[in-house]
Design an enzyme around this catalytic site. Structure first.
Site, short mmCIF file in Angstrom:
data_model
loop_
_atom_site.label_atom_id
_atom_site.label_comp_id
_atom_site.label_asym_id
_atom_site.label_seq_id
_atom_site.Cartn_x
_atom_site.Cartn_y
_atom_site.Cartn_z
N TYR A 59 4.67 -15.77 0.14
CA TYR A 59 5.19 -15.01 1.26
C TYR A 59 6.37 -15.80 1.83
O TYR A 59 6.19 -16.81 2.52
CB TYR A 59 4.15 -14.82 2.36
N LEU A 207 -4.81 -1.01 6.40
CA LEU A 207 -4.40 0.19 7.13
C LEU A 207 -3.80 1.25 6.22
O LEU A 207 -3.28 2.26 6.67
CB LEU A 207 -3.38 -0.19 8.23
N GLY A 208 -3.86 1.01 4.90
CA GLY A 208 -3.41 2.02 3.95
C GLY A 208 -1.92 2.05 3.70
O GLY A 208 -1.44 2.88 2.94
N THR A 213 -1.87 10.52 6.06
CA THR A 213 -1.08 11.72 6.27
C THR A 213 -1.94 12.94 6.00
O THR A 213 -3.06 12.84 5.48
CB THR A 213 0.14 11.75 5.32
#
Length: 282
Positions: A59, A207-208, A213
């Protein structure tokens, strides 16, 4: 009753942790904001009771680990710092799996320097290298553990078969980090193995990553409205209810979003709400 803590290896941690990926830029490359903002978010997470901070050497690359050290040293005794090695970055879109024992040892040493510590609490193999025998990769991590440089071993992005094979090769593994969230239960078999063996499961993209949606969003909104909560909070609360071994570590570079995420730990979903959310999987 939803447990707030989990014993990871031999160390109790708060189940809702913090992940550092969003402190870096697109593709986890370079900085996202200022160092001061990143340090403030990390410190606030710990002030709010987070005891599991998840990062990785790639990262940044290297930047997230440096920020963790800048913000949190000297590390509290109850704070578990988890990092990852086994992947080399050469650009914001290039990921190269590297599992040769000498390279894993070098990557671990570099993480120790960036984190400014003598021992990494949880060192996670970011990917198994298909070109190197699993026993050699795990053997390198066991050697590092015997030398006192890492405390526990974790695995990232593994199949149920790979996890079973790894557990037959070493007793050092205490956790798995796989993709798992409200709309993606593809690692359900791995989760079941973790439950059977008492291993922690750190779901990535908890959180996907924007997946809420359509019908799923409408259903989540129904539950959220009943609690005065947000979609993200319901998604995190569902994970905490789904299994006592799930240890979500949502990431953010925003103090406001951090507060929102951590507040999800206080939500209690009833059976009807859980049934509705359980039905949303692809």
């Amino acid at each position: 009753m939803v447990s707030e803590t989990f014993v990871l290896g031999g160390v109790p941690v708060r189940r809702l942790g913090y992940g550092t990926a969003q402190l870096t830029g697109p593709g986890y490359w370079g900085p996202r904001g200022t160092r001061a903002d990143a340090v403030a978010v990390l410190r606030r997470a710990v002030e709010r009771g987070v005891t599991l901070v998840d990062t990785a050497d790639n990262y940044g690359p290297g930047l997230a680990e440096e920020l963790v050290a800048e913000a949190l040293r000297p590390y509290r005794e109850d704070l578990v710092i988890a990092t990852k090695g086994g992947v080399v970055r050469t650009s914001d879109s290039a990921w190269h799996v590297e599992g040769r024992p000498e390279r894993l040892r070098a990557m671990c040493e570099a993480s120790l320097r960036r984190l400014r510590t003598d021992r990494i609490d949880l060192y996670q193999l970011h990917r198994f290298d298909p070109g190197v025998p699993m026993a050699e990769q795990l053997g390198a991590l066991d050697e590092l553990r015997a030398q006192g440089k890492i405390r526990y071993v974790g695995l990232d992005s593994v199949t149920a078969g790979q996890l079973s094979e790894a557990l037959a090769l070493t007793s050092s593994v205490v956790s798995v980090q796989n993709r798992f969230h409200l709309l993606d239960r593809g690692s359900a078999a791995v989760l079941e193995l973790c439950e059977a063996h008492g291993l922690g499961f750190l779901p990535w993209f908890p959180l996907g990553n924007g997946a809420l949606t359509g019908r799923a969003a409408a259903s989540v909104d129904t539950v959220a409205a009943a609690h005065g909560a947000t979609r993200a909070q319901i998604a995190l609360a569902w994970l905490l209810h789904r299994s006592p071994v799930l240890l979500p570590t949502p990431g953010t570079g925003s103090l406001a979003h951090l507060e929102e995420n951590l507040d999800a730990a206080a939500l209690r979903l009833d059976a009807a709400e859980l049934s509705l959310l359980d039905s949303l999987a692809d």
